[in-house]
Motif scaffolding. Structure first.
Motif, PDB file in Angstrom:
ATOM      1  N   GLU A  62       1.035  -0.900   0.268  1.00 32.26           N
ATOM      2  CA  GLU A  62       0.029  -0.194   0.028  1.00 32.26           C
ATOM      3  C   GLU A  62       0.611   0.801  -0.093  1.00 32.26           C
ATOM      4  OE1 GLU A  62      -3.533   1.250   2.615  1.00 32.26           O
ATOM      5  OE2 GLU A  62      -2.533   0.036   3.234  1.00 32.26           O
ATOM      6  N   MET A  63       1.536   1.508   1.120  1.00 34.31           N
ATOM      7  CA  MET A  63       2.853   2.400   0.746  1.00 34.31           C
ATOM      8  C   MET A  63       3.348   2.458  -0.767  1.00 34.31           C
ATOM      9  SD  MET A  63       4.032   4.724   3.094  1.00 34.31           S
ATOM     10  CE  MET A  63       4.259   4.142   4.609  1.00 34.31           C
ATOM     11  N   GLN A  64       3.686   1.591  -1.440  1.00 33.57           N
ATOM     12  CA  GLN A  64       4.614   1.704  -2.228  1.00 33.57           C
ATOM     13  C   GLN A  64       3.411   2.034  -3.465  1.00 33.57           C
ATOM     14  OE1 GLN A  64       5.568  -2.519  -2.970  1.00 33.57           O
ATOM     15  NE2 GLN A  64       7.470  -1.982  -2.391  1.00 33.57           N
ATOM     16  N   VAL A  65       2.093   1.503  -3.243  1.00 35.36           N
ATOM     17  CA  VAL A  65       1.224   2.737  -4.365  1.00 35.36           C
ATOM     18  C   VAL A  65       1.086   3.409  -4.173  1.00 35.36           C
ATOM     19  CG1 VAL A  65      -1.032   1.930  -4.838  1.00 35.36           C
ATOM     20  CG2 VAL A  65      -0.026  -0.074  -4.891  1.00 35.36           C
ATOM     21  N   ILE A  66       0.888   3.882  -2.866  1.00 34.45           N
ATOM     22  CA  ILE A  66       1.111   5.974  -2.585  1.00 34.45           C
ATOM     23  C   ILE A  66       1.742   6.274  -3.079  1.00 34.45           C
ATOM     24  CG2 ILE A  66       0.637   7.009  -0.652  1.00 34.45           C
ATOM     25  CD1 ILE A  66      -0.802   5.212   1.101  1.00 34.45           C
ATOM     26  N   ASN A  67       3.037   5.782  -2.669  1.00 30.82           N
ATOM     27  CA  ASN A  67       4.047   6.914  -3.221  1.00 30.82           C
ATOM     28  C   ASN A  67       4.339   7.261  -4.907  1.00 30.82           C
ATOM     29  OD1 ASN A  67       5.019   6.918  -0.875  1.00 30.82           O
ATOM     30  ND2 ASN A  67       6.356   5.875  -0.292  1.00 30.82           N
ATOM     31  N   SER A  68       3.726   6.126  -5.303  1.00 24.39           N
ATOM     32  CA  SER A  68       3.717   5.754  -6.956  1.00 24.39           C
ATOM     33  C   SER A  68       2.697   7.067  -7.198  1.00 24.39           C
ATOM     34  CB  SER A  68       3.976   4.877  -7.365  1.00 24.39           C
ATOM     35  OG  SER A  68       3.664   4.648  -8.476  1.00 24.39           O
ATOM     36  N   VAL A  69       2.087   7.148  -6.676  1.00 15.30           N
ATOM     37  CA  VAL A  69       0.949   7.560  -7.360  1.00 15.30           C
ATOM     38  C   VAL A  69       0.859   9.607  -6.947  1.00 15.30           C
ATOM     39  CG1 VAL A  69      -1.739   8.706  -6.654  1.00 15.30           C
ATOM     40  CG2 VAL A  69      -1.380   6.110  -7.163  1.00 15.30           C
ATOM     41  N   ILE A  70       1.958  10.205  -6.074  1.00 12.57           N
ATOM     42  CA  ILE A  70       2.056  10.689  -5.580  1.00 12.57           C
ATOM     43  C   ILE A  70       3.201  11.564  -5.949  1.00 12.57           C
ATOM     44  CG2 ILE A  70       2.920  12.105  -3.415  1.00 12.57           C
ATOM     45  CD1 ILE A  70       0.987  10.578  -1.469  1.00 12.57           C
ATOM     46  N   ARG A  71       4.414  10.667  -6.417  1.00  9.29           N
ATOM     47  CA  ARG A  71       5.509  10.735  -7.701  1.00  9.29           C
ATOM     48  C   ARG A  71       5.047  11.083  -8.338  1.00  9.29           C
ATOM     49  NH1 ARG A  71       7.930   6.853  -6.603  1.00  9.29           N
ATOM     50  NH2 ARG A  71       7.187   5.819  -8.263  1.00  9.29           N
ATOM     51  N   ASN A  72       4.026  10.638  -9.184  1.00  3.91           N
ATOM     52  CA  ASN A  72       3.040  10.427 -10.450  1.00  3.91           C
ATOM     53  C   ASN A  72       2.560  12.003 -10.845  1.00  3.91           C
ATOM     54  OD1 ASN A  72       4.879   8.283 -11.589  1.00  3.91           O
ATOM     55  ND2 ASN A  72       2.809   6.855 -11.108  1.00  3.91           N
ATOM     56  N   TYR A  73       1.622  12.111  -9.410  1.00  4.27           N
ATOM     57  CA  TYR A  73       1.139  13.529  -9.809  1.00  4.27           C
ATOM     58  C   TYR A  73       2.180  14.496  -9.507  1.00  4.27           C
ATOM     59  CZ  TYR A  73      -1.308  17.194  -8.047  1.00  4.27           C
ATOM     60  OH  TYR A  73      -2.009  18.787  -7.421  1.00  4.27           O
ATOM     61  N   LYS A  74       3.139  14.774  -8.647  1.00  5.52           N
ATOM     62  CA  LYS A  74       4.236  15.821  -9.134  1.00  5.52           C
ATOM     63  C   LYS A  74       4.684  15.878 -10.196  1.00  5.52           C
ATOM     64  CE  LYS A  74       4.584  16.103  -3.878  1.00  5.52           C
ATOM     65  NZ  LYS A  74       5.896  15.953  -3.004  1.00  5.52           N
ATOM     66  N   GLU A  75       5.212  14.563 -11.127  1.00  7.52           N
ATOM     67  CA  GLU A  75       6.155  14.666 -11.573  1.00  7.52           C
ATOM     68  C   GLU A  75       4.904  15.758 -12.854  1.00  7.52           C
ATOM     69  OE1 GLU A  75       7.656  10.764 -12.715  1.00  7.52           O
ATOM     70  OE2 GLU A  75       9.355  11.020 -11.384  1.00  7.52           O
ATOM     71  N   GLY A  76       3.620  15.107 -13.219  1.00  8.92           N
ATOM     72  CA  GLY A  76       3.130  15.722 -14.399  1.00  8.92           C
ATOM     73  C   GLY A  76       2.582  16.656 -13.699  1.00  8.92           C
ATOM     74  N   LEU A  77       2.077  17.863 -13.247  1.00 10.01           N
ATOM     75  CA  LEU A  77       2.483  18.931 -12.354  1.00 10.01           C
ATOM     76  C   LEU A  77       3.402  19.770 -13.367  1.00 10.01           C
ATOM     77  CD1 LEU A  77       0.199  20.492 -11.019  1.00 10.01           C
ATOM     78  CD2 LEU A  77       1.231  20.506  -9.579  1.00 10.01           C
ATOM     79  N   VAL A  78       4.934  18.752 -12.514  1.00 10.98           N
ATOM     80  CA  VAL A  78       5.856  19.863 -13.134  1.00 10.98           C
ATOM     81  C   VAL A  78       6.403  19.961 -14.806  1.00 10.98           C
ATOM     82  CG1 VAL A  78       8.305  19.782 -13.285  1.00 10.98           C
ATOM     83  CG2 VAL A  78       6.960  19.982 -10.827  1.00 10.98           C
ATOM     84  N   ALA A  79       5.206  19.080 -15.400  1.00  8.79           N
ATOM     85  CA  ALA A  79       5.613  18.928 -16.526  1.00  8.79           C
ATOM     86  C   ALA A  79       5.041  19.773 -17.437  1.00  8.79           C
ATOM     87  CB  ALA A  79       5.592  17.122 -17.356  1.00  8.79           C
TER      88      ALA A  79
END
Length: 138
Positions: free
Chosen positions: A60-77
């Motif tokens: 669950e922690m891996q999925v949460i961290n992955s989603v948050i990381r993808n969100y931030k990367e998408g936002l920056v892009a």
């Protein structure tokens, strides 16, 4: 691999599977759907619920961290693309946003999506569960 949208019929089948199948099989199914469409919040939510029911806190922690990381990367892009396309306006609006403290020093917006805020809260709970589990083993 091309990311595709998941239709509501597929989600309905997955929900039916939650009622009938083992949680490990359901989790594998949702993980497959998540790989197909990593930005679909319905899939992410159901996957996290299934993992929570299984008490698979590390996953669950891996999925949460992955989603948050993808969100931030998408936002920056998105922000970089907009800034590149609108240089003059971006210079003015970025300085205004900094003065109003709407963005941090890296240029990332301070306010976040409700879904991401809920994931951050859940991550704190999962971290507590993981540390509690480590203390029991000691």
């Amino acid at each position: 691999m091309a990311k595709q949208a998941i239709n509501s019929e597929t989600l309905a089948q997955a929900r039916q599977m939650e009622e009938e199948a083992e949680l490990t099989d359901v989790a594998r199914h949702y993980e497959g759907l998540y790989r197909q469409s990593p930005s679909d919040r319905r899939i992410i939510s159901r996957l996290l619920v299934v993992l929570r029911r299984m008490k698979a806190y590390k996953k669950e922690m891996q999925v949460i961290n992955s989603v948050i990381r993808n969100y931030k990367e998408g936002l920056v892009a998105k922000q970089k693309a907009w800034t590149k396309a609108h240089r003059h306006i971006a210079r003015t609006s970025l300085s205004l946003a900094r003065s109003l403290q709407l963005i941090d020093t890296k240029g990332i917006p301070v306010s976040q999506d409700r879904f991401i805020l809920s994931l951050l809260k859940r991550r704190a709970v999962v971290e507590q569960r993981l540390t509690k589990g480590k203390n029991k083993l000691s």
